[in-house]
Design an enzyme around this catalytic site. Structure first.
Site, short mmCIF file in Angstrom:
data_model
loop_
_atom_site.label_atom_id
_atom_site.label_comp_id
_atom_site.label_asym_id
_atom_site.label_seq_id
_atom_site.Cartn_x
_atom_site.Cartn_y
_atom_site.Cartn_z
CG ASP A 68 38.22 32.93 50.72
OD1 ASP A 68 37.78 33.66 51.64
OD2 ASP A 68 37.78 32.97 49.57
CG ASP A 137 36.77 33.28 38.15
OD1 ASP A 137 36.02 33.22 39.15
OD2 ASP A 137 38.01 33.21 38.24
#
Ligand code: GLP
Length: 262
Positions: A68, A137
């Protein structure tokens, strides 16, 4: 199959992960590695650098694909993932810079960057081994909760929690970009092998949901359960919430040694 390896601490995890990658690099000097950023794989990269030097492995033809990149952060910014990957992987391991790819987070090319990255991975023959960290998360790469299980490389919006988690790398939280470009869950699942690392108590909940929870876009790392060859290496703190911990340790201690097993 998901193999879960629980080791005492992050240092031992790095050694175990490095062993897997060095075995691949010895077998295939043109291996394609999927590279993760974040603090989790840093000890692994340091261990790989040391092993490559000691064993005099030729890694000049190894190809890399980062997971990313932040959007809109200049490439020369110290926290751009292009820079982080150069500093923590390309230079210490002695990889060939031109063979290590990072998604293009430039604002001018965002509509084509995802597709171009998918094409580049395909052209390289696919990723042999994808290194993964884990967000608190449940994100892998920057696939935040709600990411399609079959997603490709694309633009994503970071959650406030991820921006908070990553603020430690920047002067302030407001400096953390809101958008990113990330390999999708579908892209990650196409890698031939996954190697997910997670350390510390703060990751325990996310690890348990990834390995033992339902497969759901709400916890992106649970997608690894769909992969035929995923290895999860965690320290004891990160393993603390696993229900079947005793079984994973028993299976690892009784790992078959016949040739078809790894
Ligand atoms: C970032 C990266 C992820 C990484 C995660 C965990 O958000 N994009 O690839 O897994 O952070 O970071 P850390 O390893 O520092 O806990």
């Amino acid at each position: 199959m998901t193999e879960i390896i629980v080791v005492h601490d992050a240092e031992r995890a790095a050694a175990a992960a490095a062993e897997i990658i060095i075995t691949l690099l010895r077998r295939d000097p043109e291996a394609v590695l999927g590279l993760a950023t974040g603090s989790t794989p840093l000890a692994l990269y340091a261990e790989l650098a040391a092993r490559i030097t000691t064993e005099r492995l030729d890694v000049s033809r190894v190809i890399g694909f980062a997971l990313d990149e932040y959007v809109g952060l200049p490439q020369e910014h110290p926290q751009s993932y292009r820079n982080v990957i150069t500093r923590s992987v390309v230079q210490p391991l002695g990889l060939t810079p031109a063979l290590v790819h990072v998604p293009d987070g430039g604002l001018d090319s965002l509509d084509v960057a995802g597709h171009a990255y998918e094409q580049a991975i395909l052209a390289a023959g696919g990723v042999d081994l994808q290194i993964l960290g884990l967000g608190t998360d449940g994100h892998i790469g920057f696939n935040e909760p709600g990411s399609s299980l079959n997603s490709a490389t694309r633009l994503k919006t970071l959650t406030p929690q991820t921006r908070k988690d990553n603020a430690r790398f920047f002067q302030s939280e407001s400096e953390v970009p809101i958008h990113c470009i990330t390999q999708g869950l579908g892209t990650i699942l196409r890698a031939r092998r996954l190697l997910l690392l997670a350390f510390g108590e703060s990751k325990a909940r996310a690890v348990a949901a990834a390995v033992e929870g339902p497969v759901t876009a709400s916890h992106p790392a649970s997608a690894i359960q769909l992969h035929p060859d995923a290895t999860v290496i965690v320290d004891e703190a990160a393993a603390a919430r696993l229900q079947n911990l005793a079984y994973y340790q028993y299976a690892y201690n009784n790992k078959p040694q016949w040739p078809s097993s790894r």
